[in-house]
Design an enzyme around this catalytic site. Structure first.
Site, PDB file in Angstrom:
ATOM      1  CG  ASN A 140      38.465  36.727  37.298  1.00 27.35           C
ATOM      2  OD1 ASN A 140      38.342  37.904  37.983  1.00 27.35           O
ATOM      3  ND2 ASN A 140      39.470  37.106  36.459  1.00 27.35           N
ATOM      4  CB  VAL A 141      31.806  34.758  38.063  1.00 27.44           C
ATOM      5  CG1 VAL A 141      32.279  34.762  39.738  1.00 27.44           C
ATOM      6  CG2 VAL A 141      31.890  36.194  37.709  1.00 27.44           C
ATOM      7  CG  ASP A 142      35.782  36.207  33.493  1.00 29.13           C
ATOM      8  OD1 ASP A 142      36.435  34.834  33.245  1.00 29.13           O
ATOM      9  OD2 ASP A 142      36.319  37.177  33.682  1.00 29.13           O
ATOM     10  CG  HIS A 157      34.936  34.675  44.222  1.00 24.94           C
ATOM     11  ND1 HIS A 157      35.844  35.760  43.892  1.00 24.94           N
ATOM     12  CD2 HIS A 157      35.324  34.014  45.431  1.00 24.94           C
ATOM     13  CE1 HIS A 157      36.548  35.766  45.201  1.00 24.94           C
ATOM     14  NE2 HIS A 157      36.148  34.953  46.100  1.00 24.94           N
ATOM     15  CB  CYS A 165      16.962  25.726  42.235  1.00 25.78           C
ATOM     16  SG  CYS A 165      15.702  25.785  43.375  1.00 25.78           S
ATOM     17  CB  CYS A 168      15.574  21.468  44.454  1.00 27.99           C
ATOM     18  SG  CYS A 168      15.501  22.168  42.768  1.00 27.99           S
ATOM     19  N   GLY A 256      47.031  39.477  38.482  1.00 27.50           N
ATOM     20  CA  GLY A 256      46.238  40.312  38.422  1.00 27.50           C
ATOM     21  C   GLY A 256      45.175  40.550  39.392  1.00 27.50           C
ATOM     22  CB  SER A 257      44.652  38.985  42.271  1.00 29.09           C
ATOM     23  OG  SER A 257      43.756  39.147  43.676  1.00 29.09           O
ATOM     24  CB  ILE A 283      48.467  47.423  37.516  1.00 26.23           C
ATOM     25  CG1 ILE A 283      48.778  46.825  36.065  1.00 26.23           C
ATOM     26  CG2 ILE A 283      48.572  48.797  37.581  1.00 26.23           C
ATOM     27  CD1 ILE A 283      47.885  47.278  34.935  1.00 26.23           C
TER      28      ILE A 283
END
Length: 310
Positions: A140-142, A157, A165, A168, A256-257, A283
């Site tokens: 996750n990215v949260d 991830h 950027c 640079c 959860g994946s 699930i």
């Protein structure tokens, strides 16, 4: 101002001139019966035997915080809409695509950044605290594991709370960019519905025509969320680092994946090659079901708090 990554504040409040409509958390969690007592007992035994547990978590850890996933049957983004996430090549190639992406992300950011850890995040942090969770890898990215106080975590991830950027390489806080968006677009307003798993929302093309996107303050380069977009690959150093943590571990738990993305699935293949015991809590089916000694069907937020480390 540029901050080291570990100092990025995760609880900053974003400006809400551009707004989203809140959706009940339950709308993002697939229907699922409670885990049966025998499965819970076996999962407890699995975790208790481990002394250096390696956990790989996915979207199912965060759906109970109100963040939708992509693939869940009936409630995932793919099931609810025909929208697809931004592709890396498109973002890099097209200024118009970047304008559309950042306008949507600007609207979704206040809601996305305000999500808080749930019982799953807190349970895993407690396991780390008492010492039997050796390393956590989140897809996750949260930033919710960091918000929960977890220290030994790799964001496979990347993290939507950071911006990089492409010119640079300087990394800055996403909230800093939100403030620049506000300054550049003082009269721009939009409202939209559901926030996607990566934090953006759906807006019509005409809504984003006049949205202005800033460049890097240091070199004028393209700014991108420090996340791995679809079509891109995970940094090789990150993959190597995770393989090293896996080699130090004595058991693997997936939480959860569905492991449909190879970037996470590869570590299950490696664990299987090393003959490490593997358990999955999820699930629905996963890509690695054939590799495990234990599969538990249930909600992470209901099951993980019941499991006591050691």
């Amino acid at each position: 101002m540029r901050l080291p990554r570990w100092m990025f504040p995760l609880h900053m409040v974003a400006t809400r001139r551009a707004s989203t409509v809140p959706v009940p958390v339950s709308a993002y969690v697939p229907a699922c019966s409670a885990a049966n007592p025998r499965s819970l007992q076996r999962l407890q035994e699995f975790v208790s035997r481990a002394r250096r547990l390696f956990v790989i978590g996915g979207a199912g850890v965060s759906t109970e915080s109100g963040i939708p996933d992509y693939r869940s049957e009936g409630v995932g983004l793919y099931a609810r809409t025909d929208r697809r996430p931004m592709q890396h090549a498109e973002f890099v190639r097209s200024a118009k695509s970047r304008q559309r992406y950042w306008a949507r992300n600007f609207v979704g950011w206040p809601q996305f950044s305000s999500h808080e850890p749930n019982s799953s995040h807190r349970a895993l942090q407690r396991w780390e605290e008492v010492g039997n969770l050796h390393w956590l890898v989140t897809q996750n990215v949260d930033a919710l594991h960091s918000k929960a106080g977890h220290k030994g975590v790799t964001e496979l991830h990347g993290c939507a709370h950071r911006v990089v950027c492409l010119g640079c390489g300087v990394v800055s806080a996403r909230q800093e960019l939100q403030n620049r968006f506000v300054a550049l677009n003082p009269d721009w307003k939009a409202q939209a519905g559901v926030v996607a798993p990566d934090g953006d929302v759906f807006l019509e093309d005409e809504q984003v025509l006049h949205f202005r996107v800033p460049s890097c303050e240091d070199c004028g380069g393209i700014l991108k969320p420090e996340v791995t977009f679809f079509g891109d690959t995970v940094n090789k150093a990150t993959v190597q680092f995770v393989h090293q943590r896996l080699a130090e571990s004595d058991a693997v738990l997936v939480a959860g994946s569905s492991l449909q993305v190879y970037s996470g699935y590869r570590f299950l293949l490696a664990a299987s090659d090393k003959k490490l015991p593997i358990a999955i809590l999820n699930i629905g089916p996963t890509r690695a079901d054939h590799l495990v000694e234990l599969k538990v069907s249930g909600r992470c937020g209901e099951v993980l708090p019941l499991i006591q480390p050691f």
